[in-house]
Enzyme design. Sequence first.
Site, mmCIF file in Angstrom:
data_model
loop_
_atom_site.group_PDB
_atom_site.id
_atom_site.type_symbol
_atom_site.label_atom_id
_atom_site.label_comp_id
_atom_site.label_asym_id
_atom_site.label_seq_id
_atom_site.Cartn_x
_atom_site.Cartn_y
_atom_site.Cartn_z
ATOM 1 N N ASN A 265 -10.315 -0.609 0.022
ATOM 2 C CA ASN A 265 -8.856 -0.522 0.045
ATOM 3 C C ASN A 265 -8.320 -1.089 -1.270
ATOM 4 O O ASN A 265 -8.462 -2.277 -1.535
ATOM 5 C CB ASN A 265 -8.337 -1.325 1.244
ATOM 6 C CG ASN A 265 -6.823 -1.301 1.381
ATOM 7 O OD1 ASN A 265 -6.100 -1.008 0.436
ATOM 8 N ND2 ASN A 265 -6.339 -1.631 2.568
ATOM 9 N N HIS B 145 -3.312 6.702 2.283
ATOM 10 C CA HIS B 145 -3.817 5.405 1.839
ATOM 11 C C HIS B 145 -5.196 5.173 2.435
ATOM 12 O O HIS B 145 -5.427 5.389 3.629
ATOM 13 C CB HIS B 145 -2.843 4.311 2.269
ATOM 14 C CG HIS B 145 -3.379 2.933 2.093
ATOM 15 N ND1 HIS B 145 -3.918 2.486 0.903
ATOM 16 C CD2 HIS B 145 -3.480 1.885 2.973
ATOM 17 C CE1 HIS B 145 -4.318 1.239 1.048
ATOM 18 N NE2 HIS B 145 -4.071 0.855 2.288
ATOM 19 N N CYS C 65 0.813 -1.224 0.000
ATOM 20 C CA CYS C 65 0.000 0.000 0.000
ATOM 21 C C CYS C 65 0.843 1.269 0.000
ATOM 22 O O CYS C 65 0.310 2.367 -0.183
ATOM 23 C CB CYS C 65 -0.942 -0.009 1.199
ATOM 24 S SG CYS C 65 -1.954 -1.512 1.291
#
Length: 324
Positions: free
Chosen positions: A279, A249, A112
């Site tokens: 996500n 993020h 990420c």
Amino acid sequence: MVFSKISQVAHYTPKQVISNDDLSQIMDTSHEWISSRTGIEKRHISTVEMTSDLAIRVAEQLLAGSGYDATALDFIIVATISPDASMPSTAAKVQAAIGATNAFAFDMTAACSGFVFALAMADKLIASGAYQRGLVIGAETLSKIIDWQDRSTAVLFGDGAGGVLLEASEQQHFLAEALHTDGARSQSLTSGQSSLRSPFSQGQEVNSFLQMDGRAIFDFAIRDVSRSIAAIIEQSGLAKEELDYLLLHQANRRILDKMAKKIGMPREKFLENMMHYGNTSAASIPILLSESVQNGQLKLDGSQHILLSGFGGGLTWGSLIVKI
């Protein structure tokens, strides 16, 4: 001196949208359970498009917006943990598809944090004076690496891609940088584990699906990432008030809530879109960046200061302060 700047942004997501209610039909969960704990309401899941397909669509948009021919590109970097294959790289497939015959291309694996790490590397490539422009793309089809029987992870992730065109500039736009890794905590978030398989090896069964210690990752983000963000703001010489927006993020709304308090900045400066996409790992920041330009929050005219920050598997975390 030669500097770099973000001159174009773009994003692309698969058309299929899976809501929390859709997930409740295949696992023991509910819209209220997911949204109250994560802020996520839906996610895009690919039906046939692979990671390279998503990245190619982003690359095409970036070129169309810039007016450049693909042969003007010097490099292509794709950040991903869900490539089509170990080789060729996703970036090589993008290079071939758009006809960027003069560009070298490679993938970066930093989970990420991947887009932030890749953008930092691309900035150095251009600052070296050897290269003029390139694409930095974050692209994921996380749906293929998730155990859909595990509701603790299956409800969190989605597919998508976003990216930027980076090119040479006479003015400095990348103002501060901090990149970190702590491999000692790597088991908190893993995927794609494989075993030795030769007739001369002693292999063992492994779980190749994405696995996450949610509490450990939550605590890591609040503690380590918040501390790093506070430090890079101080390093930049900017006052907190001079930062227009923070694009972190998009893992969990609760993380953003707690980070805002920990860093001591207004929550409204923390942009978010996890409610629409979930996500998307390396794609989350560039998708948010592109959407924010699209809706007018970001001008892309050099008048604003933003902070980009990614954190995830590795463990990795990194932040950039950029004039955009």
